[in-house]
Design an enzyme around this catalytic site. Structure first.
Site, short mmCIF file in Angstrom:
data_model
loop_
_atom_site.label_atom_id
_atom_site.label_comp_id
_atom_site.label_asym_id
_atom_site.label_seq_id
_atom_site.Cartn_x
_atom_site.Cartn_y
_atom_site.Cartn_z
N HIS A 34 0.89 -1.18 0.00
CA HIS A 34 0.00 0.00 0.00
C HIS A 34 0.92 1.22 0.00
O HIS A 34 1.54 1.52 1.03
CB HIS A 34 -0.87 0.02 1.25
CG HIS A 34 -1.73 -1.20 1.42
ND1 HIS A 34 -3.05 -1.24 1.03
CD2 HIS A 34 -1.45 -2.42 1.94
CE1 HIS A 34 -3.55 -2.44 1.32
NE2 HIS A 34 -2.60 -3.17 1.86
N ARG A 90 0.00 4.42 -0.90
CA ARG A 90 -0.69 5.64 -0.41
C ARG A 90 -0.80 6.79 -1.38
O ARG A 90 -1.24 7.88 -0.98
CB ARG A 90 -0.01 6.15 0.87
CG ARG A 90 0.26 5.13 1.95
CD ARG A 90 -1.01 4.50 2.42
NE ARG A 90 -0.84 3.74 3.66
CZ ARG A 90 -1.67 2.81 4.05
NH1 ARG A 90 -2.72 2.48 3.32
NH2 ARG A 90 -1.49 2.16 5.18
N ASP A 147 2.38 -6.90 2.68
CA ASP A 147 1.25 -6.05 3.07
C ASP A 147 1.77 -4.74 3.67
O ASP A 147 1.20 -4.21 4.63
CB ASP A 147 0.32 -6.78 4.05
CG ASP A 147 -1.03 -6.06 4.22
OD1 ASP A 147 -1.28 -5.09 3.49
OD2 ASP A 147 -1.81 -6.49 5.08
O1 DOR Z 1 -3.75 -3.52 8.44
C1 DOR Z 1 -4.00 -3.26 7.28
N1 DOR Z 1 -3.74 -2.04 6.77
N2 DOR Z 1 -4.54 -4.19 6.49
C2 DOR Z 1 -4.99 -3.91 5.25
O2 DOR Z 1 -5.48 -4.78 4.59
C3 DOR Z 1 -4.93 -2.53 4.74
C4 DOR Z 1 -3.84 -1.82 5.36
C5 DOR Z 1 -3.78 -0.34 5.07
O3 DOR Z 1 -3.97 0.03 3.91
O4 DOR Z 1 -3.52 0.43 5.99
#
Ligand code: DOR
Length: 451
Positions: free
Chosen positions: A63, A65, A302
């Site tokens: 991610h 952002r 992740d």
């Molecule tokens: O803990 C998490 N944060 N799990 C996710 O699936 C999304 C992620 C986030 O984008 O912050």
């Protein structure tokens, strides 16, 4: 990509057939020989004696952002962390602001990444209850479709059965999903009242919530005969469901679910608050066993950064997510040094399997014709993880203070050295992945690395 010929001499290379000391010849960004003469003519010679050469890692869940939340991270800073961490390709998630739920938003991300990313990139298209046409049109742009079957950071959620049935029935891209059952999570939350501590995070997002949603998604995939990848498996209970899911189903595990558990909340608090939550110590042990037994195919980070200030809010205001791209490979190299896994397994989990699952053309292996996306690691190098040395924007790691042995020292993307001895090149840029989903096909371990 460079037109240069590069000879990597004397590395212990992790080849599809296993570990072998060899010389790798690269031309125009591709591997042209894996058993080259040590005297082969080359414009550049990289003396890799004493080092291990791995295929660059492919992180299929990050991610970054951008757009919208760039105070936490952006595509450039995320890619710097990848380069330093031995990740040569990332696949990024759609819960940005705006969300990546249209082809226009996807094109924006690809355009932006081509300008700033030091490593190769791909972007998932996010599912909503109403964007089926976009999911269909995205089949030439995205490696896959991401569904939040349970809600997490952001407001993407597809929980309604008829909408899920349509997505699995009427789209062709492989699907991956965040599997936590929304109804169970809400009921757990209501039952616990308002006086919550961080320990309650794993009671709210409990094993049952993960299991119900994982089973539900696997059932959809099987009935619709649709390729499906279970993201971040977090519980022992999910292991049989994914392992016996059949040819349509693959799964991944993340370092925080292997290296942390509820026993770490007192020490680390909301730094390890993640969705799915970390589970009991025994879950972590069983996930390790499932990974090493080949029941789970992929390791992904992740990587989900939030600032330390955001993280310091009291639970449940603290956000879920932690950064990991810089340290993930080292965490596993350290485990290899401890005898818990071997380098061939690491190459399979972090490179070969994600390349095959997402049909990434030319990626994931050290073999003739493959892209020269490579990482040289020094298995003897010891380093302590420090917040002050993180290249990603949030500037912290939940593993800060841990000393690991085995670190990436040089990362090549398309034959170009993008990271070397602590420094990331300013000018090099990665490329968009090319996906051949027919090539990704159904999962079979038969032709995997080391098998
Ligand atoms: O803990 C998490 N944060 N799990 C996710 O699936 C999304 C992620 C986030 O984008 O912050």
């Amino acid at each position: 990509m460079t037109n240069k010929r590069i000879l990597i001499r004397g590395a212990a290379a992790v080849l599809p057939s296993g570990l072998a000391r060899t010389n790798i010849l690269i031309d125009s960004g591709k591997i042209i020989a894996v058993d080259a003469s040590s005297n082969a003519a080359a414009d550049e010679i990289i003396d890799a004696s004493g080092l291990v050469l791995l295929p660059g890692a492919i992180d299929d869940q990050v991610h970054f952002r951008e757009p919208g939340l760039t105070h936490k991270e952006d595509i450039e800073t995320g890619s710097l962390g990848c380069a330093a961490g031995g990740i040569t390709t990332f696949l990024e998630m759609p819960n940005t602001n705006p969300t990546t739920t249209t082809c226009e938003a996807l094109r924006w991300k690809y355009h932006r990444a081509a300008q700033v990313s030091r490593v190769n990139f791909g972007f998932y298209v996010g599912a909503t209850e109403f964007n089926i046409e976009e999911l269909q049109k995205a089949s030439t742009l995205a490696p896959g479709i991401k569904i939040f079957i349970g809600s997490s950071t952001g407001d993407l959620l597809v929980d309604e059965q008829s909408a899920l049935e349509r997505i699995f029935a009427e789209t062709t891209l492989p699907i991956c999903a965040h599997c936590e059952d929304e109804t169970t999570v809400r009921a757990n939350r209501a039952a616990l009242g308002d006086e919550l501590t961080i320990h309650d995070h794993s009671r709210i997002r409990d094993a049952q919530a993960a299991l119900i949603a994982t089973r539900r998604a696997i059932d959809l995939a099987q009935r619709h005969q649709h390729r499906f990848h279970v993201l971040h498996v977090s519980t022992a209970a999910e292991i049989p469901a994914v392992a016996e899911g059949g040819k349509y189903i693959t799964a991944e595990v993340c370092p925080h679910h292997l290296f942390f558990s509820t026993a770490d909340y007192d020490r680390l608090g909301s730094l390890i608050q993640m969705n799915p939550s970390v589970k009991a110590p025994d879950d972590a042990l069983q996930l390790w066993d499932a990974l090493t037994a080949g029941k789970i195919q992929v390791v992904a980070t992740d990587h989900a950064p939030h600032t330390l200030q955001e993280k310091s809010a009291s639970y449940p205001k603290s956000p879920s997510g932690l950064p990991a791209v810089e340290n993930c490979m080292a965490l596993f190299l350290n485990q290899a040094n401890l005898g818990k896994c071997d380098l061939t397994q690491i190459a399979s989990w972090m490179s070969d399997a994600p390349a095959r699952i997402w049909g990434l053309v030319g990626k994931g292996r050290i073999a003739v014709g493959y892209d020269a996306d490579l990482v040289l690691v020094d298995m003897q190098r010891e380093k302590t993880i420090r917040n002050s040395e993180q290249l990603t924007r949030s500037g912290w790691s939940p593993w800060a203070g841990e000393t690991l042995r085995g670190w990436p020292v040089r990362t090549l993307v398309g034959g170009e050295t993008v990271f070397r001895d602590g420094h990331v090149d300013k000018f090099l840029r990665g490329r968009a992945v090319v996906c051949d989903h027919a090539r990704g096909g159904f999962w079979s371990t038969r032709d995997g690395i080391g098998l």
